[in-house]
Motif scaffolding. Sequence first.
Motif, PDB file in Angstrom:
ATOM      1  N   UNK A 142      -5.634  -2.720   7.121  1.00  0.00           N
ATOM      2  CA  UNK A 142      -5.385  -3.449   6.010  1.00  0.00           C
ATOM      3  C   UNK A 142      -3.997  -4.238   6.443  1.00  0.00           C
ATOM      4  N   UNK A 143      -3.494  -4.052   7.314  1.00  0.00           N
ATOM      5  CA  UNK A 143      -2.140  -4.422   7.633  1.00  0.00           C
ATOM      6  C   UNK A 143      -1.889  -5.966   7.881  1.00  0.00           C
ATOM      7  N   UNK A 144      -3.112  -6.676   8.091  1.00  0.00           N
ATOM      8  CA  UNK A 144      -3.168  -8.094   8.073  1.00  0.00           C
ATOM      9  C   UNK A 144      -3.048  -8.858   7.099  1.00  0.00           C
ATOM     10  N   UNK A 145      -3.114  -8.235   5.869  1.00  0.00           N
ATOM     11  CA  UNK A 145      -2.929  -8.694   4.430  1.00  0.00           C
ATOM     12  C   UNK A 145      -2.014  -8.182   3.748  1.00  0.00           C
ATOM     13  N   UNK A 146      -1.841  -6.648   4.124  1.00  0.00           N
ATOM     14  CA  UNK A 146      -0.881  -6.004   3.075  1.00  0.00           C
ATOM     15  C   UNK A 146       0.381  -5.311   3.999  1.00  0.00           C
ATOM     16  N   UNK A 147       1.013  -4.758   3.329  1.00  0.00           N
ATOM     17  CA  UNK A 147       2.140  -3.981   4.187  1.00  0.00           C
ATOM     18  C   UNK A 147       2.335  -2.651   3.699  1.00  0.00           C
ATOM     19  N   UNK A 148       3.169  -1.712   4.178  1.00  0.00           N
ATOM     20  CA  UNK A 148       3.412  -0.297   3.918  1.00  0.00           C
ATOM     21  C   UNK A 148       4.643   0.084   4.672  1.00  0.00           C
TER      22      UNK A 148
ATOM     23  N   UNK B 174      12.326  -2.957  -6.231  1.00  0.00           N
ATOM     24  CA  UNK B 174      11.385  -4.144  -6.629  1.00  0.00           C
ATOM     25  C   UNK B 174       9.765  -3.998  -6.190  1.00  0.00           C
ATOM     26  N   UNK B 175       9.649  -3.296  -5.209  1.00  0.00           N
ATOM     27  CA  UNK B 175       8.276  -3.172  -4.717  1.00  0.00           C
ATOM     28  C   UNK B 175       7.487  -2.348  -5.776  1.00  0.00           C
ATOM     29  N   UNK B 176       6.368  -2.969  -5.911  1.00  0.00           N
ATOM     30  CA  UNK B 176       5.123  -2.347  -6.768  1.00  0.00           C
ATOM     31  C   UNK B 176       3.828  -2.157  -5.988  1.00  0.00           C
ATOM     32  N   UNK B 177       3.339  -1.043  -5.764  1.00  0.00           N
ATOM     33  CA  UNK B 177       2.355  -0.739  -4.908  1.00  0.00           C
ATOM     34  C   UNK B 177       1.044  -1.025  -5.888  1.00  0.00           C
TER      35      UNK B 177
ATOM     36  N   UNK C  16       0.781  -1.279  -0.015  1.00  0.00           N
ATOM     37  CA  UNK C  16      -0.041   0.011   0.059  1.00  0.00           C
ATOM     38  C   UNK C  16       0.641   1.311  -0.083  1.00  0.00           C
ATOM     39  N   UNK C  17       0.621   2.083  -0.901  1.00  0.00           N
ATOM     40  CA  UNK C  17       1.455   3.356  -0.767  1.00  0.00           C
ATOM     41  C   UNK C  17       0.264   4.269  -0.144  1.00  0.00           C
TER      42      UNK C  17
END
Length: 266
Positions: A210-216, A194-197, A174-175
């Motif tokens: 959303x942090x349980x399924x995504x990162x930021x 290599x990160x692609x938001x 997530x950006x």
Amino acid sequence: MNDLNALHVFIALMQTHSTTRAAQKLGRSQSYVSKVLAQLREDLNDPLFVRSAEGLSPTSYAVSIEPRLRVALEQVSQAIEPETFDPKQLNKVSLHIIEPYLITIGKDIVNAIRKETDAIIDIRQWSPLSETMIQEEVVDIGIHLLNNKPQTLHQKPLFKGRAYFEGNRKGEYIKYIISGINEYDNRYELIDPSIKPTIFTDNHVLTTHLMDTCCTLRYAPDKEQKFEHDIDLTVAIITKSSRRQSDKIQWLTKLLVPTIEKFEGY
């Protein structure tokens, strides 16, 4: 034109080029500002302001009288203001703060101000208009990150921070967009190209949910050098350069610094 309040309206319009922003600056209604402007036009026999793409543009007559009126009002204010600054005499305090700080320490800031004054507290999220509103003195002070700003704004750096990843690194990135910081910059690329938001949002609460399924990428003060990634983020107090030595701004700054220094990250 015997009413000093009318002159304050005129100066506010010269600074803001908008009846709406002038009303905000003065703590009055837009209808009041429009009514005073109409009376000024009649008294001075000049339109004073004409509508343009930039808002209300002053006439040549308005431009010619503004410096003398501004100096005269400043002299009157100095003559009648109390020798000792008293925050209890303030009518309004206005701050614009970047969202993560507003969420995490906004309550503490309100409580700190309220202990010293009963003035109206107008505390809002930093926006693309915040710099202009500080320069026009509609907003007293801002909390933002140190970066390129016009010389008419003074930036008081407080502490440097570093970044760290939070959430599920195997999930989508997530950006989290913060106004005036990373709309066009991709700081995560400095850490991992290599990160692609795949999700973009400017909402801190949604990002956290959303942090349980995504990162930021998160940010925190680096007071103990415990965070890995240095992406040169320094929090600063933003004021209008010509106001930074005023009693009100000095009082606010001293009040805010210990509260901001409690910030632990987002």
